[in-house]
Design a protein around this motif. Sequence first.
Motif, short mmCIF file in Angstrom:
data_model
loop_
_atom_site.label_atom_id
_atom_site.label_comp_id
_atom_site.label_asym_id
_atom_site.label_seq_id
_atom_site.Cartn_x
_atom_site.Cartn_y
_atom_site.Cartn_z
N PHE A 129 0.80 -1.25 -0.31
CA PHE A 129 0.07 0.13 -0.16
C PHE A 129 0.80 1.17 0.01
O PHE A 129 1.85 1.46 1.03
CB PHE A 129 -0.82 -0.05 1.24
CG PHE A 129 -1.76 1.46 1.31
CD1 PHE A 129 -2.83 1.48 0.64
CD2 PHE A 129 -1.50 2.15 2.21
CE1 PHE A 129 -3.59 2.68 0.49
CE2 PHE A 129 -2.20 3.29 2.43
CZ PHE A 129 -3.33 3.55 1.70
N GLY A 130 0.64 2.22 -0.95
CA GLY A 130 1.55 3.29 -1.17
C GLY A 130 1.02 4.69 -0.54
O GLY A 130 1.54 5.40 -0.75
N GLY A 131 -0.26 4.59 -0.16
CA GLY A 131 -0.86 5.79 0.55
C GLY A 131 -0.45 6.17 1.84
O GLY A 131 0.51 5.39 2.54
N LYS A 132 -1.09 7.00 2.38
CA LYS A 132 -0.84 7.37 3.70
C LYS A 132 -1.40 6.45 4.65
O LYS A 132 -2.59 6.16 4.71
CB LYS A 132 -1.17 9.05 4.08
CG LYS A 132 -0.81 9.52 5.62
CD LYS A 132 -1.16 11.00 5.70
CE LYS A 132 -2.67 11.27 5.38
NZ LYS A 132 -2.85 12.83 5.65
N ILE A 133 -0.64 6.09 5.79
CA ILE A 133 -1.37 5.21 6.84
C ILE A 133 -1.42 6.06 8.10
O ILE A 133 -0.49 6.89 8.56
CB ILE A 133 -0.44 3.83 7.25
CG1 ILE A 133 -0.36 3.09 5.94
CG2 ILE A 133 -0.83 3.30 8.28
CD1 ILE A 133 0.77 1.94 6.00
N ILE A 134 -2.73 5.79 8.72
CA ILE A 134 -2.72 6.58 10.24
C ILE A 134 -3.37 5.70 10.97
O ILE A 134 -4.00 4.73 10.61
CB ILE A 134 -4.32 7.62 9.78
CG1 ILE A 134 -3.79 8.80 8.74
CG2 ILE A 134 -4.49 8.13 11.03
CD1 ILE A 134 -5.13 9.58 8.60
N LEU A 135 -2.63 5.53 12.12
CA LEU A 135 -2.72 4.82 13.19
C LEU A 135 -3.86 5.23 14.07
O LEU A 135 -3.53 6.26 14.97
CB LEU A 135 -1.56 4.30 13.85
CG LEU A 135 -0.53 3.36 13.07
CD1 LEU A 135 0.76 3.06 13.78
CD2 LEU A 135 -1.10 2.12 12.54
N GLU A 136 -4.99 4.75 14.30
CA GLU A 136 -5.85 5.12 15.58
C GLU A 136 -5.53 4.48 16.62
O GLU A 136 -5.80 2.96 16.80
CB GLU A 136 -7.52 4.86 14.74
CG GLU A 136 -8.52 5.24 15.88
CD GLU A 136 -9.72 4.62 15.59
OE1 GLU A 136 -10.25 4.10 16.63
OE2 GLU A 136 -10.15 4.41 14.46
N VAL A 137 -5.11 5.34 17.76
CA VAL A 137 -4.86 4.58 19.04
C VAL A 137 -5.47 5.37 20.04
O VAL A 137 -5.52 6.84 19.92
CB VAL A 137 -3.37 4.63 19.02
CG1 VAL A 137 -2.82 3.75 20.38
CG2 VAL A 137 -2.67 3.93 17.98
N GLY A 138 -5.70 4.85 21.10
CA GLY A 138 -6.25 5.49 22.35
C GLY A 138 -5.55 5.20 23.69
O GLY A 138 -4.66 5.93 23.87
N ARG A 139 -6.11 4.31 24.24
CA ARG A 139 -5.55 4.04 25.54
C ARG A 139 -4.16 3.69 25.64
O ARG A 139 -3.50 3.65 26.58
CB ARG A 139 -6.30 2.63 26.13
CG ARG A 139 -7.87 3.43 26.36
CD ARG A 139 -8.75 2.04 27.11
NE ARG A 139 -8.88 1.03 25.88
CZ ARG A 139 -8.33 -0.27 26.12
NH1 ARG A 139 -7.68 -0.49 27.14
NH2 ARG A 139 -8.48 -1.13 25.20
N PHE A 140 -3.70 3.08 24.52
CA PHE A 140 -2.22 2.59 24.28
C PHE A 140 -1.41 3.76 24.62
O PHE A 140 -0.07 3.90 25.21
CB PHE A 140 -1.72 2.04 23.25
CG PHE A 140 -0.50 1.50 23.00
CD1 PHE A 140 0.03 0.33 23.73
CD2 PHE A 140 0.54 2.07 22.28
CE1 PHE A 140 1.38 -0.13 23.22
CE2 PHE A 140 1.83 1.65 22.04
CZ PHE A 140 2.20 0.64 22.70
N MET A 141 -1.85 5.11 24.12
CA MET A 141 -1.00 6.52 24.37
C MET A 141 -1.15 6.78 25.66
O MET A 141 -0.19 7.33 26.31
CB MET A 141 -1.76 7.39 23.30
CG MET A 141 -1.64 7.14 21.81
SD MET A 141 -2.27 8.63 20.99
CE MET A 141 -2.05 8.19 19.42
N VAL A 142 -2.22 6.77 26.45
CA VAL A 142 -2.64 7.47 27.66
C VAL A 142 -2.66 6.72 28.87
O VAL A 142 -2.59 7.35 29.84
CB VAL A 142 -4.06 8.42 27.38
CG1 VAL A 142 -3.67 9.41 26.30
CG2 VAL A 142 -5.15 7.54 27.10
N ALA A 143 -2.79 5.40 28.78
CA ALA A 143 -3.10 4.59 30.10
C ALA A 143 -1.97 4.74 31.23
O ALA A 143 -2.57 4.49 32.16
CB ALA A 143 -3.36 3.21 29.59
N ALA A 144 -0.72 4.64 30.59
CA ALA A 144 0.37 4.44 31.49
C ALA A 144 0.44 5.92 32.23
O ALA A 144 1.43 5.84 33.26
CB ALA A 144 1.46 4.06 30.72
#
Length: 295
Positions: free
Chosen positions: A242-257
Amino acid sequence: MEQHLFETIARAYGTPAYLFDLDALTSRLQYIRELLGNTAELCYAMKANPFLVKPMLPLVEHFEVCSPGEFAICENVQIPANRIVLSGVYKAEQDISKAFATHHHHMIYTVESQEQFHLLANVTKESLKPVKILFRLSSGNQFGMDEDTIVQLISKLPQYPALQLYGIQYYSGTQKKKFTFIEKELNELDAVCHRLQQLIHHPIPVLEYGPGLYVSYFEPEEAEQEKTLLLQLRQKLQQMTFGGKIILEVGRFMVAACGYYLTSVVDIKRTGDQNYCIVDGGIHHMNYYGQNMGM
């Protein structure tokens, strides 16, 4: 964070209380970006903690919004419309109309059903500029649509010049500790995007993917395990065709700690051979039941 600080906050503000370390949040995002490199942009799924939206503004590129309440929070803290992904399995016509009347073509809108597609087409039909839409691909549950339905809707796009195919959105669930699950999904998404691009004879600009990275709430997580997982994700993203832009949707993994829940002991008792500690904050503030509650 030092124990005496917790005690000071508890005395000053009372309990139960929730404390968030914004410096730790910044360090956390820097750490994630360092390991992922330039393979993807980051989207904060704000349902993980809606009140962190403003501090997250300089740390991520996008915000996933799933309800009118979340959207109102973004407006109150003046999140730029072009950084909002208006998502959600249910979208009421009045909410879409209100959002579009204010922000027009600047936001990204997701489509999770044929009904949502036609609703969005009707609301945006007077737009003078193309409105970006993400088609949500289902993982086999109630969210999103199957590939055949998405193909049918893409074929209808010429009838609706205001709607622009922006990409594919996919999120299957959370708490994925083994990279094999993520790798399998990315292989499938790579293949789906390839088939769609052959069909429309045009590159798909964006793939928004929610990896559902594992968060350890009650047991210490090995930092090396987490590092390995992120490096594996980085390598896999680099290997995709895939050659387009990839966006990773992340929530708790960013903020829980980065957060702390403070509660006080209000009673201690023994019933039979069992000791009990009664606190002023309920366990429902901390427990995560995941798929058992359809979350």
